[in-house]
Design an enzyme around this catalytic site. Structure first.
Site, mmCIF file in Angstrom:
data_model
loop_
_atom_site.group_PDB
_atom_site.id
_atom_site.type_symbol
_atom_site.label_atom_id
_atom_site.label_comp_id
_atom_site.label_asym_id
_atom_site.label_seq_id
_atom_site.Cartn_x
_atom_site.Cartn_y
_atom_site.Cartn_z
ATOM 1 N N ASP A 111 -10.963 0.201 -1.667
ATOM 2 C CA ASP A 111 -10.449 0.602 -0.364
ATOM 3 C C ASP A 111 -10.114 2.079 -0.424
ATOM 4 O OD1 ASP A 111 -10.294 -2.146 0.771
ATOM 5 O OD2 ASP A 111 -8.869 -2.419 -0.865
ATOM 6 N N ASP B 182 -13.042 -4.762 -5.469
ATOM 7 C CA ASP B 182 -13.623 -3.972 -4.387
ATOM 8 C C ASP B 182 -12.755 -2.729 -4.179
ATOM 9 O OD1 ASP B 182 -11.380 -4.823 -2.961
ATOM 10 O OD2 ASP B 182 -12.470 -6.508 -2.107
ATOM 11 N N ASP C 267 1.753 -3.331 2.513
ATOM 12 C CA ASP C 267 2.612 -4.497 2.319
ATOM 13 C C ASP C 267 3.512 -4.390 1.080
ATOM 14 O OD1 ASP C 267 0.335 -4.793 0.759
ATOM 15 O OD2 ASP C 267 -0.234 -6.750 1.557
HETATM 16 P P1 ATP Z 1 -7.648 -7.702 -3.263
HETATM 17 O O1 ATP Z 1 -8.734 -6.897 -2.588
HETATM 18 O O2 ATP Z 1 -7.675 -7.686 -4.738
HETATM 19 O O3 ATP Z 1 -7.504 -9.048 -2.702
HETATM 20 P P2 ATP Z 1 -5.988 -5.732 -2.030
HETATM 21 O O4 ATP Z 1 -4.559 -5.357 -2.309
HETATM 22 O O5 ATP Z 1 -7.003 -4.666 -2.196
HETATM 23 O O6 ATP Z 1 -6.262 -6.990 -2.932
HETATM 24 P P3 ATP Z 1 -6.960 -5.950 0.645
HETATM 25 O O7 ATP Z 1 -6.859 -7.107 1.574
HETATM 26 O O8 ATP Z 1 -8.285 -5.500 0.169
HETATM 27 O O9 ATP Z 1 -6.021 -6.320 -0.584
HETATM 28 O O10 ATP Z 1 -6.202 -4.745 1.342
HETATM 29 C C1 ATP Z 1 -6.243 -3.420 0.846
HETATM 30 C C2 ATP Z 1 -4.893 -2.780 0.995
HETATM 31 O O11 ATP Z 1 -4.555 -2.696 2.382
HETATM 32 C C3 ATP Z 1 -3.743 -3.534 0.366
HETATM 33 O O12 ATP Z 1 -3.591 -3.221 -0.985
HETATM 34 C C4 ATP Z 1 -2.573 -3.049 1.181
HETATM 35 O O13 ATP Z 1 -2.171 -1.767 0.766
HETATM 36 C C5 ATP Z 1 -3.165 -2.929 2.566
HETATM 37 N N1 ATP Z 1 -3.010 -4.172 3.345
HETATM 38 C C6 ATP Z 1 -3.894 -5.167 3.469
HETATM 39 N N2 ATP Z 1 -3.446 -6.144 4.266
HETATM 40 C C7 ATP Z 1 -2.229 -5.753 4.667
HETATM 41 C C8 ATP Z 1 -1.251 -6.323 5.531
HETATM 42 N N3 ATP Z 1 -1.444 -7.512 6.115
HETATM 43 N N4 ATP Z 1 -0.114 -5.619 5.734
HETATM 44 C C9 ATP Z 1 0.073 -4.415 5.149
HETATM 45 N N5 ATP Z 1 -0.798 -3.844 4.344
HETATM 46 C C10 ATP Z 1 -1.949 -4.483 4.083
HETATM 47 MG MG MG Z 2 -9.083 -4.784 -1.715
#
Ligand code: ATP
Ligand code: MG
Length: 465
Positions: A85, A83, A164
């Site tokens: 962001d 997905d 994070d």
């Molecule tokens: P995936 O979607 O593959 O599970 P992702 O890294 O994209 O992994 P998401 O939950 O979609 O994870 O979050 C998007 C982005 O937002 C992360 O890559 C990170 O940069 C930030 N993020 C998400 N959750 C947190 C958090 N709890 N603390 C800090 N940053 C966060």
């Molecule tokens: Mg994501």
């Protein structure tokens, strides 16, 4: 798999190094690196049309617009992003105005969801330092340092430092297709390292869910945790007890329903995190020799189904996670003289209400979960009509799969599972033979036809046992 990434996948570290040139691994203070398009392998072809549409519309309206997070990390690893962001300097209201198909969601962390059919693009406004008061008091912290709200806007650099892990703080610019690396994330992708940005203990206190995210990414990406990122977890794991159960439910699904459940479960236990999510299940594993295997079997079967793109339901997984404590309680109640059926009912009730204090389980999953448990008591009853009623129960298939898992885990002697496997595949003649083998004899009762008719038109179970 992404086209053109075969070589990259064979040796991701090396390929990246050759793409990005040598780096100064000793540099301790991250500095911004801008990697121009010709020096990285991430291409617009890896992104969905919806993601590109959002980026271009923001860009054309004069805003900064970047893809960030998992999609860039995964693209660099040669994985298809799941997905997208988007990070921007536009406020949620400004984003909302640009896209009719959008809505602002979240309180703790306000973002905009832009919807294109089934695809949702998450658009996040750059976050600033939570300590900065930008007038309307939109960042809040608890006494323990937990961020209750994080809605202070900032610039891209501040935004990067609020994320994070270093590998999640890579930004792809739609203005010139470069990647902005604020925290040495590329270096950590090369060495497959998950490293929290900033002081790890502080970052875990701000948001204890980051401990779960560390484990989730480690399992999914086959990364390891940097020593400083790993060290505080053992002590800080209990902070998860303060996270709202509804949020933990979402996280648990991401942990166990993403195709790496077995590995994730192992890591959660190693780090002492599992006990914070499922305390009674954790205790049951210490006492019941089969309880751990039931969970592992359920996770392995879930992982397999996900890789085969077959449907999975959280109800089945939760049924396995909580079966140990349910059995413990049922036994205790039976020892006190309660008959098995009410004992299972009461035990289920008690285990669920305890569990809900930690991880929410919406009714749409807890009800089928209870059906799966209830059916475990009906599967051994193989007398005439009863068999067909069980067979026609909407949750029969899940309950049968659950029975097979219990046998494979050594909770039950094998046999009943095979019987049901044979019964489902059998024609009428063979079914009659199986029924008589199981102790009932429909042929002898002289009413096989009647039984068959009832089977087609099931009645509500009557009071018969
Ligand atoms: P995936 O979607 O593959 O599970 P992702 O890294 O994209 O992994 P998401 O939950 O979609 O994870 O979050 C998007 C982005 O937002 C992360 O890559 C990170 O940069 C930030 N993020 C998400 N959750 C947190 C958090 N709890 N603390 C800090 N940053 C966060
Ligand atoms: Mg994501």
């Amino acid at each position: 798999m992404i086209k053109g990434f075969t070589r990259f996948l064979q040796s991701p570290g090396e390929h990246l190094r050759s793409l990005f040139g040598p780096q100064d691994a000793s540099a301790s203070r991250p500095v911004l690196r801008v990697i121009p398009r010709q020096e990285h392998p991430v291409s617009r072809q890896h992104f969905s049309d919806a993601a590109l549409k959002v980026l271009y519309r923001l860009h054309n309206a004069g805003h900064e617009a970047f893809l960030v997070g998992g999609c860039i990390r995964d693209s660099l690893l040669g994985r298809m992003p799941k997905d997208f962001d988007v990070a921007t300097d536009a406020t949620p209201e400004q984003v909302r105005e640009l896209f009719r198909n959008s809505r602002i969601i979240g309180r703790r962390f306000r973002i905009v969801h832009v919807r294109f059919g089934r695809e949702v693009i998450e658009v996040t406004t750059f976050r600033g330092k939570p300590g900065d008061d930008h007038g309307d008091h939109i960042a809040q912290q608890s006494d323990d340092g937990m961020l209750l709200r994080d809605n202070v806007w900032g610039n891209i650099e501040e935004d990067a430092l609020r994320r994070d892990f270093t590998v999640n703080a890579l930004y792809y610019s739609i203005a010139d297709f470069s990647i902005h690396d604020f925290a040495d994330g590329v270096r950590d992708i090369e060495s497959r390292t998950l490293r929290l940005i900033g002081d790890p203990a502080t970052r875990y206190r701000e948001d204890p869910v980051r401990m779960l995210r560390a484990v989730r990414f480690a399992a999914k990406l086959d990364f390891h945790l940097a020593p400083e990122t790993e060290a505080p977890i053992a002590e800080l794991a209990p902070l998860l007890l303060q996270v709202p159960p509804a949020r933990l439910f979402d996280e648990v699904l991401k942990l166990f329903m993403a195709g790496h459940g077995v590995e994730t479960f192992r890591l959660l236990r190693d780090y002492g995190l599992f006990a914070m999510l499922f305390p009674e299940a954790d205790e049951a594993m210490a006492e019941l020799p089969w309880a751990e295997a039931v969970i592992e079997q359920a996770l392995a079967s879930t992982d397999k189904r996900i890789h085969e793109e077959r449907p999975v339901t959280p109800a089945f997984l939760f049924a396995a996670l909580l079966w140990g404590p349910v059995q413990q309680r049922q036994k205790a109640l039976e020892d006190d003289g309660m008959p098995p059926i009410p004992a299972l009912q009461a035990a289920s009730q008690q285990v669920i209400s305890r569990q809900l204090q930690h991880v929410a389980i919406p009714k749409r999953f807890s009800l089928p979960m209870r059906d799966i448990w209830d059916l475990q008591q009906r599967l051994p009853l193989r007398r005439g009509k009863r068999v067909f009623q069980t067979r026609e129960h909407p949750r029969f298939r899940a309950a049968y799969d659950f029975l097979l898992i219990r046998e494979a885990a050594g909770e039950l002697e094998p046999g009943l599972g095979d019987w049901w496997t044979a019964f489902q595949d059998a024609d009428e003649h063979e079914q009659r033979r199986l029924l008589s083998k199981a102790g009932a004899d429909p042929a002898g009762s002289g009413a096989p036809r009647k039984r068959r008719r009832r089977r087609r038109k099931p009645r509500k179970p009557s009071g018969e046992s």
